[in-house]
Enzyme design. Structure first.
Site, mmCIF file in Angstrom:
data_model
loop_
_atom_site.group_PDB
_atom_site.id
_atom_site.type_symbol
_atom_site.label_atom_id
_atom_site.label_comp_id
_atom_site.label_asym_id
_atom_site.label_seq_id
_atom_site.Cartn_x
_atom_site.Cartn_y
_atom_site.Cartn_z
ATOM 1 C CG ASP A 51 -9.686 -1.134 3.907
ATOM 2 O OD1 ASP A 51 -9.324 -2.250 2.161
ATOM 3 O OD2 ASP A 51 -9.248 -1.923 5.295
ATOM 4 C CE LYS B 110 -3.742 -2.735 1.888
ATOM 5 N NZ LYS B 110 -4.488 -3.351 3.134
ATOM 6 C CD GLN C 226 -3.397 -4.786 6.454
ATOM 7 O OE1 GLN C 226 -2.932 -3.699 5.809
ATOM 8 N NE2 GLN C 226 -4.268 -5.932 6.132
#
Ligand code: NAP
Length: 286
Positions: A120, A53, A97
């Site tokens: 997300d 990322k 995460q």
């Protein structure tokens, strides 16, 4: 023999387009998009995803801040970090995460991210937006799968789509996106009886179950489009592999994705797309 749809190639194209788009933001808005990633602990998979990322952000020109914390931090400390990022006007997107350490409630933490910064697309408000066909953030892997199908000009309307897997992050949202494009969708799971009878009816087969090389040639209809979402270790070779037995299934499918180089690169690319989307909405609100 199937045409291989390269998610890697599509990701490179999309990233180049985004780089060009972002290069005008400084002049237009006075700054570039800013993604904040929170990594708790040292899970090797998570460390590697976060690195990917960061790399994508650098490539496109998106500002990235990664906050690394040991897995001994309390849920309250993590919540405070999320709240600070929520309030920080210089941050457009927040990603915590997953998986989080066992002593934490992932849902609680994800729900704490404000939906406008939830890159997300896991927050209940964004999930609901998808099901209600309202504007929201669509989670990255299902979004990437749809972009892959469009890139290969696969006709979706009226087709029979079968999705193996019903998780909240892949199976369910991709099924809804296919349904919204007028496919007739069947969702399969671990209790599905006569699975191969169902999968053999698919014009478009999405394998998202997390079982190495599970989908064999005899489960696939001649000429089907096969999208492999799985990321597994091949138990014999130790190498990365998908849920589909690529070598055999490619002989029967018309289009197929490969692991690695298929859905994976598009997941991170869609995260970048979502970050830009959150940034643009943030700028509009000003
Ligand atoms: P998950 O949460 O473990 O869900 C797996 C789903 O597959 C469940 O719905 C399960 O059914 C179903 N399933 C398991 N075994 C089955 C079987 N034998 N027959 C039929 N269905 C079966 O997994 P996930 O998070 O959705 O991920 C799926 C795979 O995609 C994993 O390999 C993961 O690493 C990969 N993935 C890749 C990306 C990417 O960017 N490429 C992103 C996300 C995930 P039940 O509901 O009945 O348990």
């Amino acid at each position: 023999m199937a045409i291989i749809i390269s998610g890697k190639e599509l990701a490179e194209k999309r990233r180049a387009q985004m780089k060009e788009e972002v290069s005008h933001f400084e002049e237009k808005y006075g700054r570039v998009p800013h993604l904040a990633v929170v990594l708790v602990g040292l899970d090797p998979g998570s460390v590697s995803y976060v690195k990917g990322k960061e790399k994508a952000c650098v490539e496109i020109g998106i500002k990235n801040t990664t906050i690394r914390k040991p897995d001994t931090i309390s849920q309250e400390e993590l919540l405070n970090i999320v709240n600070e990022l929520n309030e920080d006007d210089s941050v457009d997107g927040i990603l915590v995460q997953l998986p989080l350490p066992k002593h934490m409630d992932s849902d609680f933490i994800i729900n704490a991210i404000i939906p406008q910064k939830d890159v997300d697309g896991f927050h209940p408000v964004n999930v609901a937006s998808l099901y209600l066909k309202q504007k929201g953030i669509i989670s990255c892997t299902p979004k990437g799968i749809m972009e892959i199908l469009d890139y290969a000009h696969i006709e979706i309307e009226g087709k029979r789509a079968v999705v193996i897997g019903r998780s909240n992050i892949v199976g369910m949202p991709v099924s809804k996106l296919l349904l919204d494009r007028n496919a007739t969708v069947t969702i399969c799971h671990s209790r599905t009886k006569n699975l191969s009878e169902v999968t053999k009816e698919a014009d478009i087969l999405i394998a998202a179950l997390g079982k190495p090389l599970f989908v064999q040639e005899d489960m696939v209809k001649e000429g089907a489009v096969v999208i492999d979402v799985g990321v597994n270790r091949n138990l014999e070779t130790g190498k990365l592999c998908g849920d589909v037995d690529f070598e055999h299934v490619k002989e029967k499918a018309s289009y197929i994705t490969k692991v690695p180089g298929g859905v994976g690169p598009m997941t991170i690319t869609c995260l970048m797309e979502n970050t830009i989307e959150c940034f643009l909405r943030h700028m509009e609100e000003k």
